[in-house]
Design a protein around this motif. Structure first.
Motif, PDB file in Angstrom:
ATOM      1  N   ALA A  79      -6.489   0.888  -3.025  1.00 47.01           N
ATOM      2  CA  ALA A  79      -6.643   0.145  -1.767  1.00 47.01           C
ATOM      3  C   ALA A  79      -5.772   0.763  -0.672  1.00 47.01           C
ATOM      4  CB  ALA A  79      -6.287  -1.325  -1.980  1.00 47.01           C
ATOM      5  N   SER A  80      -4.562   1.182  -1.041  1.00 40.96           N
ATOM      6  CA  SER A  80      -3.666   1.825  -0.067  1.00 40.96           C
ATOM      7  C   SER A  80      -4.259   3.126   0.456  1.00 40.96           C
ATOM      8  CB  SER A  80      -2.305   2.116  -0.705  1.00 40.96           C
ATOM      9  OG  SER A  80      -1.724   0.946  -1.194  1.00 40.96           O
ATOM     10  N   VAL A  81      -4.821   3.917  -0.444  1.00 42.96           N
ATOM     11  CA  VAL A  81      -5.455   5.175  -0.030  1.00 42.96           C
ATOM     12  C   VAL A  81      -6.635   4.882   0.892  1.00 42.96           C
ATOM     13  CG1 VAL A  81      -6.825   7.127  -0.879  1.00 42.96           C
ATOM     14  CG2 VAL A  81      -4.666   6.566  -1.968  1.00 42.96           C
ATOM     15  N   GLY A  82      -7.404   3.837   0.591  1.00 46.96           N
ATOM     16  CA  GLY A  82      -8.521   3.466   1.455  1.00 46.96           C
ATOM     17  C   GLY A  82      -8.064   3.119   2.860  1.00 46.96           C
ATOM     18  N   VAL A  83      -6.982   2.364   2.962  1.00 43.46           N
ATOM     19  CA  VAL A  83      -6.437   2.005   4.279  1.00 43.46           C
ATOM     20  C   VAL A  83      -5.949   3.253   5.013  1.00 43.46           C
ATOM     21  CG1 VAL A  83      -4.562   0.770   5.451  1.00 43.46           C
ATOM     22  CG2 VAL A  83      -5.852  -0.360   3.634  1.00 43.46           C
TER      23      VAL A  83
END
Length: 140
Positions: A79-83
């Protein structure tokens, strides 16, 4: 020595064959799309693993808490990489200040993807499916 030039037929005209030049923007777009598809597949696999571990429970799985922490950390990192991808996608790299930011964010993304890969290798090493024999068949 003569040079052979390939031709292609276009209606009644014969034209010399020219190779298409690589469109860097189109290549990058296709690469990003493919990477996004792989990210979605990994996220789906992690969600499935999480569901399985939670269904089996701590009594039946010897590595319940370890797998729970690893799977949740993998999902949070993804999720962090997506953001970060959304942030970096909004930067205009033609402007000088954004180039440094984009470079730093890109390096952070590479490190996070390495951690996600390492996390999922460890998850696979503890074998979610290996413990299927210990699960009560009536529960499934």
């Amino acid at each position: 020595m003569s040079k052979v030039i390939p031709f292609r037929m276009s209606g009644l005209q014969v034209e010399p064959f020219t190779r298409k030049r690589l469109d860097a923007n189109r290549y990058a777009t296709k690469k990003t799309l493919a990477q996004g598809m792989l990210d979605i597949a990994l996220l789906t696999a992690n969600a499935s693993q999480l569901k399985y571990v939670l269904q089996v429970g701590e009594e039946k799985h010897p590595f319940f808490y370890l797998l729970l922490v690893l799977i949740i950390s993998s999902i949070v990192l993804q999720a962090s990489v997506g953001v970060l991808f959304l942030i970096i996608g909004g930067l205009n790299i033609n402007k000088e200040p954004n180039q440094k930011r984009a470079n730093i964010l890109n390096d952070v993304i590479v490190v996070l993807i390495f951690l996600i890969t390492l996390d999922n290798v460890v998850i696979s090493g503890f074998g979610i499916r290996h413990t299927d024999m210990n699960v009560n068949p009536e529960r499934l």
